[in-house]
Design a protein around this motif. Structure first.
Motif, mmCIF file in Angstrom:
data_model
loop_
_atom_site.group_PDB
_atom_site.id
_atom_site.type_symbol
_atom_site.label_atom_id
_atom_site.label_comp_id
_atom_site.label_asym_id
_atom_site.label_seq_id
_atom_site.Cartn_x
_atom_site.Cartn_y
_atom_site.Cartn_z
ATOM 1 N N GLU A 259 55.937 71.568 53.108
ATOM 2 C CA GLU A 259 54.774 70.772 52.729
ATOM 3 C C GLU A 259 54.525 70.800 51.225
ATOM 4 O O GLU A 259 53.986 69.848 50.656
ATOM 5 C CB GLU A 259 53.524 71.274 53.470
ATOM 6 N N MET B 211 55.896 67.868 49.272
ATOM 7 C CA MET B 211 55.395 66.518 49.542
ATOM 8 C C MET B 211 54.532 65.965 48.422
ATOM 9 O O MET B 211 54.349 64.757 48.319
ATOM 10 C CB MET B 211 54.573 66.497 50.846
ATOM 11 N N ASN C 108 65.919 69.728 52.332
ATOM 12 C CA ASN C 108 65.072 70.188 51.232
ATOM 13 C C ASN C 108 65.851 71.070 50.256
ATOM 14 O O ASN C 108 65.664 70.986 49.033
ATOM 15 C CB ASN C 108 63.875 70.959 51.783
ATOM 16 N N ASN D 209 57.824 69.304 55.929
ATOM 17 C CA ASN D 209 57.578 67.964 55.384
ATOM 18 C C ASN D 209 58.410 66.899 56.087
ATOM 19 O O ASN D 209 58.159 65.705 55.945
ATOM 20 C CB ASN D 209 57.887 67.936 53.883
ATOM 21 N N TYR E 24 54.443 62.637 53.957
ATOM 22 C CA TYR E 24 55.718 62.925 54.621
ATOM 23 C C TYR E 24 56.831 62.906 53.574
ATOM 24 O O TYR E 24 56.751 62.195 52.574
ATOM 25 C CB TYR E 24 55.996 61.854 55.695
#
Length: 243
Positions: free
Chosen positions: A18, A21, A86, A58, A26
């Motif tokens: 998160e 983001m 990520n 995310n 999202y």
């Protein structure tokens, strides 16, 4: 920019998915990924040996998938794959700043990463490379918090840094409860007994067993990682000592 000296020689930075983001609902925010990469470069330039674990929330969360009726193991594996996305994104951003990196995945993916090999990861850090651990522990039913505590233990890290959206641990959600109390210091057992939600219980227990302090700070604040590494700024430390 801090003018102090690092208090730890080798550290693991845990970042939630998160956190990547930004203000989006999202996915990845390129400006946020770039800024976090710059934080990593700053600490790397201080001579600190550094490794990272990144969440995948995310993109996909295993628990959310399971709550919607999906098999928990399948959902967790999907979440692990999200962490690989990520990790590759952050690797690209860090290397664009001139810092050598390696991604090691707990789920073998030879086309995009190295397999997780403990001794090789340690050697990478000794040679000045930032190691990004992807795919959690490689097992369902374990969070990336637990993966972070596990890798920090395996890498003989001096501390585990958890970058969040808030500047420490509070007794309630400071976003929802403005008068929530922030702690400067907590003991492992206090976190567990009061269920403060710093990390899941298995992660805190593993950190306690291996005497690895957990420092919780805001990754959203520019320069905070380096500041906290030098004992400055706002953060909460979870260690053997009680509050």
């Amino acid at each position: 920019m801090t003018s102090g000296k690092p208090e730890y020689r080798r550290v693991l930075l845990k970042i939630s998915g998160e956190a990547l983001m930004g203000e989006r609902e999202y996915g990845l925010d390129s400006a946020t990924v770039q800024r976090i990469a710059e934080e990593v470069r700053t600490v790397h330039e201080m001579g600190v040996e550094l490794c990272l674990v990144i969440g995948g929330g995310n993109i996909f969360r295993g628990l959310s998938g399971a709550a919607q009726g999906m098999d928990r193991s399948t959902a967790d594996y999907m979440g692990m794959l999200a962490t690989v996305i990520n990790s590759l994104a952050l690797q690209n951003a860090i290397e664009a700043l001139g810092v050598p990196t390696r991604v090691q995945s707990a789920i073998p993916m030879s086309a995009v990463s190295e397999p997780y090999i403990r001794r090789r990861a340690i050697r990478h850090m000794e040679k000045g490379r930032v190691v990004i651990f992807a795919a959690g522990t490689g097992n369902p039913f374990f969070t990336t918090d637990t993966a972070a505590a596990l890798r920090a233990s395996e890498m003989n890290c001096s501390a585990l840094f958890k970058g969040t959206k808030v500047d420490g641990v509070y007794d309630a959600d400071p976003v929802k409860v403005p008068e929530a109390k922030r702690y400067d210091r907590l003991g492992y057992l206090e976190v567990l007994s009061r269920d403060l939600g710093v990390m899941d219980h298995s992660a805190i227990s593993l950190a306690r067993e291996n005497r690895i302090p957990v420092l919780v700070f805001s990754i959203a604040k520019p320069g905070a990682f380096a500041e906290v590494l030098c004992g400055e700024g706002r953060y909460t430390i979870v260690s053997d000592g009680e509050s």
